[in-house]
Design a protein around this motif. Structure first.
Motif, PDB file in Angstrom:
ATOM      1  N   ILE A 273      -1.198   1.392  -6.750  1.00  0.00           N
ATOM      2  CA  ILE A 273      -0.175   0.645  -6.034  1.00  0.00           C
ATOM      3  C   ILE A 273      -0.677   0.242  -4.648  1.00  0.00           C
ATOM      4  O   ILE A 273      -1.164   1.084  -3.887  1.00  0.00           O
ATOM      5  CB  ILE A 273       1.107   1.499  -5.888  1.00  0.00           C
ATOM      6  CG1 ILE A 273       1.634   1.853  -7.284  1.00  0.00           C
ATOM      7  CG2 ILE A 273       2.169   0.780  -5.064  1.00  0.00           C
ATOM      8  CD1 ILE A 273       2.529   3.063  -7.307  1.00  0.00           C
ATOM      9  N   CYS A 274      -0.559  -1.049  -4.347  1.00  0.00           N
ATOM     10  CA  CYS A 274      -0.974  -1.526  -3.032  1.00  0.00           C
ATOM     11  C   CYS A 274       0.184  -1.313  -2.051  1.00  0.00           C
ATOM     12  O   CYS A 274       1.298  -1.769  -2.290  1.00  0.00           O
ATOM     13  CB  CYS A 274      -1.360  -3.001  -3.090  1.00  0.00           C
ATOM     14  SG  CYS A 274      -1.780  -3.656  -1.460  1.00  0.00           S
ATOM     15  N   THR A 275      -0.084  -0.594  -0.979  1.00  0.00           N
ATOM     16  CA  THR A 275       0.976  -0.266  -0.026  1.00  0.00           C
ATOM     17  C   THR A 275       1.322  -1.471   0.866  1.00  0.00           C
ATOM     18  O   THR A 275       2.322  -1.464   1.556  1.00  0.00           O
ATOM     19  CB  THR A 275       0.567   0.922   0.872  1.00  0.00           C
ATOM     20  OG1 THR A 275      -0.718   0.644   1.422  1.00  0.00           O
ATOM     21  CG2 THR A 275       0.516   2.211   0.086  1.00  0.00           C
ATOM     22  N   ARG A 276       0.469  -2.515   0.837  1.00  0.00           N
ATOM     23  CA  ARG A 276       0.763  -3.704   1.655  1.00  0.00           C
ATOM     24  C   ARG A 276       1.632  -4.698   0.901  1.00  0.00           C
ATOM     25  O   ARG A 276       2.661  -5.128   1.390  1.00  0.00           O
ATOM     26  CB  ARG A 276      -0.535  -4.380   2.096  1.00  0.00           C
ATOM     27  CG  ARG A 276      -1.171  -3.690   3.257  1.00  0.00           C
ATOM     28  CD  ARG A 276      -2.361  -4.464   3.762  1.00  0.00           C
ATOM     29  NE  ARG A 276      -2.937  -3.756   4.892  1.00  0.00           N
ATOM     30  CZ  ARG A 276      -2.593  -3.996   6.157  1.00  0.00           C
ATOM     31  NH1 ARG A 276      -1.704  -4.922   6.447  1.00  0.00           N
ATOM     32  NH2 ARG A 276      -3.156  -3.315   7.133  1.00  0.00           N
ATOM     33  N   CYS A 277       1.194  -5.087  -0.306  1.00  0.00           N
ATOM     34  CA  CYS A 277       1.920  -6.124  -1.041  1.00  0.00           C
ATOM     35  C   CYS A 277       2.732  -5.576  -2.210  1.00  0.00           C
ATOM     36  O   CYS A 277       3.509  -6.294  -2.821  1.00  0.00           O
ATOM     37  CB  CYS A 277       0.956  -7.206  -1.527  1.00  0.00           C
ATOM     38  SG  CYS A 277      -0.150  -6.637  -2.830  1.00  0.00           S
ATOM     39  N   GLY A 278       2.554  -4.326  -2.510  1.00  0.00           N
ATOM     40  CA  GLY A 278       3.336  -3.721  -3.585  1.00  0.00           C
ATOM     41  C   GLY A 278       2.821  -3.988  -4.976  1.00  0.00           C
ATOM     42  O   GLY A 278       3.465  -3.628  -5.966  1.00  0.00           O
ATOM     43  N   ARG A 279       1.665  -4.654  -5.067  1.00  0.00           N
ATOM     44  CA  ARG A 279       1.071  -4.937  -6.368  1.00  0.00           C
ATOM     45  C   ARG A 279       0.838  -3.626  -7.133  1.00  0.00           C
ATOM     46  O   ARG A 279       0.338  -2.657  -6.559  1.00  0.00           O
ATOM     47  CB  ARG A 279      -0.265  -5.654  -6.161  1.00  0.00           C
ATOM     48  CG  ARG A 279      -0.713  -6.525  -7.311  1.00  0.00           C
ATOM     49  CD  ARG A 279      -2.043  -7.173  -6.976  1.00  0.00           C
ATOM     50  NE  ARG A 279      -1.964  -8.002  -5.763  1.00  0.00           N
ATOM     51  CZ  ARG A 279      -1.736  -9.320  -5.774  1.00  0.00           C
ATOM     52  NH1 ARG A 279      -1.583  -9.952  -6.909  1.00  0.00           N
ATOM     53  NH2 ARG A 279      -1.686 -10.000  -4.652  1.00  0.00           N
ATOM     54  N   VAL A 280       1.214  -3.623  -8.380  1.00  0.00           N
ATOM     55  CA  VAL A 280       1.041  -2.427  -9.211  1.00  0.00           C
ATOM     56  C   VAL A 280       0.169  -2.767 -10.408  1.00  0.00           C
ATOM     57  O   VAL A 280       0.357  -3.793 -11.057  1.00  0.00           O
ATOM     58  CB  VAL A 280       2.409  -1.903  -9.728  1.00  0.00           C
ATOM     59  CG1 VAL A 280       2.222  -0.674 -10.625  1.00  0.00           C
ATOM     60  CG2 VAL A 280       3.340  -1.572  -8.569  1.00  0.00           C
TER      61      VAL A 280
ATOM     62  N   GLU B 103      -5.036  -0.083  -0.815  1.00  0.00           N
ATOM     63  CA  GLU B 103      -4.977  -1.493  -0.460  1.00  0.00           C
ATOM     64  C   GLU B 103      -5.709  -2.302  -1.525  1.00  0.00           C
ATOM     65  O   GLU B 103      -6.844  -1.967  -1.878  1.00  0.00           O
ATOM     66  CB  GLU B 103      -5.650  -1.677   0.904  1.00  0.00           C
ATOM     67  CG  GLU B 103      -5.226  -2.908   1.641  1.00  0.00           C
ATOM     68  CD  GLU B 103      -5.831  -2.954   3.046  1.00  0.00           C
ATOM     69  OE1 GLU B 103      -5.353  -3.760   3.837  1.00  0.00           O
ATOM     70  OE2 GLU B 103      -6.787  -2.204   3.330  1.00  0.00           O
ATOM     71  N   CYS B 104      -5.039  -3.322  -2.045  1.00  0.00           N
ATOM     72  CA  CYS B 104      -5.678  -4.122  -3.087  1.00  0.00           C
ATOM     73  C   CYS B 104      -6.735  -5.056  -2.483  1.00  0.00           C
ATOM     74  O   CYS B 104      -6.806  -5.238  -1.271  1.00  0.00           O
ATOM     75  CB  CYS B 104      -4.639  -4.899  -3.889  1.00  0.00           C
ATOM     76  SG  CYS B 104      -3.994  -6.352  -3.049  1.00  0.00           S
ATOM     77  N   LYS B 105      -7.534  -5.645  -3.333  1.00  0.00           N
ATOM     78  CA  LYS B 105      -8.658  -6.491  -2.927  1.00  0.00           C
ATOM     79  C   LYS B 105      -8.187  -7.665  -2.057  1.00  0.00           C
ATOM     80  O   LYS B 105      -8.804  -7.976  -1.035  1.00  0.00           O
ATOM     81  CB  LYS B 105      -9.324  -7.019  -4.202  1.00  0.00           C
ATOM     82  CG  LYS B 105     -10.734  -7.491  -4.019  1.00  0.00           C
ATOM     83  CD  LYS B 105     -11.294  -7.841  -5.384  1.00  0.00           C
ATOM     84  CE  LYS B 105     -12.595  -8.605  -5.271  1.00  0.00           C
ATOM     85  NZ  LYS B 105     -13.055  -9.050  -6.599  1.00  0.00           N
ATOM     86  N   ILE B 106      -7.082  -8.282  -2.499  1.00  0.00           N
ATOM     87  CA  ILE B 106      -6.565  -9.454  -1.769  1.00  0.00           C
ATOM     88  C   ILE B 106      -6.109  -9.063  -0.362  1.00  0.00           C
ATOM     89  O   ILE B 106      -6.468  -9.720   0.622  1.00  0.00           O
ATOM     90  CB  ILE B 106      -5.414 -10.117  -2.568  1.00  0.00           C
ATOM     91  CG1 ILE B 106      -5.954 -10.662  -3.906  1.00  0.00           C
ATOM     92  CG2 ILE B 106      -4.752 -11.237  -1.759  1.00  0.00           C
ATOM     93  CD1 ILE B 106      -4.888 -10.914  -4.948  1.00  0.00           C
ATOM     94  N   CYS B 107      -5.344  -7.974  -0.276  1.00  0.00           N
ATOM     95  CA  CYS B 107      -4.852  -7.524   1.030  1.00  0.00           C
ATOM     96  C   CYS B 107      -6.003  -7.080   1.931  1.00  0.00           C
ATOM     97  O   CYS B 107      -5.980  -7.288   3.134  1.00  0.00           O
ATOM     98  CB  CYS B 107      -3.845  -6.389   0.857  1.00  0.00           C
ATOM     99  SG  CYS B 107      -2.291  -6.950   0.142  1.00  0.00           S
ATOM    100  N   ARG B 108      -7.004  -6.490   1.333  1.00  0.00           N
ATOM    101  CA  ARG B 108      -8.165  -6.023   2.082  1.00  0.00           C
ATOM    102  C   ARG B 108      -8.893  -7.210   2.720  1.00  0.00           C
ATOM    103  O   ARG B 108      -9.276  -7.178   3.888  1.00  0.00           O
ATOM    104  CB  ARG B 108      -9.118  -5.285   1.147  1.00  0.00           C
ATOM    105  CG  ARG B 108      -9.845  -4.152   1.813  1.00  0.00           C
ATOM    106  CD  ARG B 108     -10.715  -3.430   0.816  1.00  0.00           C
ATOM    107  NE  ARG B 108     -12.115  -3.507   1.230  1.00  0.00           N
ATOM    108  CZ  ARG B 108     -12.618  -2.843   2.261  1.00  0.00           C
ATOM    109  NH1 ARG B 108     -11.845  -2.060   2.994  1.00  0.00           N
ATOM    110  NH2 ARG B 108     -13.885  -2.938   2.596  1.00  0.00           N
TER     111      ARG B 108
END
Ligand SMILES: [Zn+2]
Length: 158
Positions: free
Chosen positions: A106-113, A145-150
């Motif tokens: 789970i990405c804590t920035r965008c919520g992507r799961v 953190e997901c790749k996009i948010c990173r």
């Protein structure tokens, strides 16, 4: 696949779990227990102990044997019991699949799961023994953190 073939596949998978469990507990295999297991696979949908007792009546399997088998199937991870309220509280049983063991990142920035299938972690958790506890299934959530948010963070820092 026909309905009978699906039932047979379900039975084979459940029987493999049962055999492994019986071997680990140094128990003896039982023909009657396997007859109960077959009925479980035919019922398939969540069912109550009473419904299973009824289904086993044609094979002349005793109520005691059905209940003992149910308990063993739960211990072996073949079935899981859930308490559902439908007018009255009754435990319902349903076949447990490997999908019950959920791992998500789970990405804590965008919520992507995203669902992940980490065989090594899955093996590690499912083979652990905890004292006075019989694990039925597990959930694991990994936050980060997901790749996009990173990438967005890195751009913002430039
Ligand atoms: Zn993200």
């Amino acid at each position: 696949m026909t309905k009978a073939e699906v039932t047979e596949n379900t039975y084979q998978a459940a029987d493999a779990k049962l055999r492994a469990y019986i071997r680990s507990k140094e128990m003896r295999p039982s023909k009657v227990r396997n007859m109960v297991l077959r009925q479980v696979c035919i019922l398939k949908k969540p069912f109550t102990a009473d419904q299973l007792v009824k289904a086993c009546e044609a094979d002349r399997i005793s109520v005691g044997t059905v209940y003992n088998s149910l308990r063993l199937f739960v211990d072996a991870g073949i079935l899981r019991g859930t308490n559902r309220q439908r007018g009255q509280i009754a435990t319902e049983y349903e076949l447990q699949t490997d999908k019950d063991c959920v791992m998500q990142i789970i990405c804590t920035r965008c919520g992507r799961v995203a669902r992940i299938d980490d065989k090594a972690v899955h093996h590690l958790v499912t083979t652990r023994k905890y004292s006075n506890f019989n694990m039925a299934h597990f959930s694991l959530y990994v936050y980060g953190e997901c790749k996009i948010c990173r990438r967005l963070t890195m751009i913002a820092q430039q």
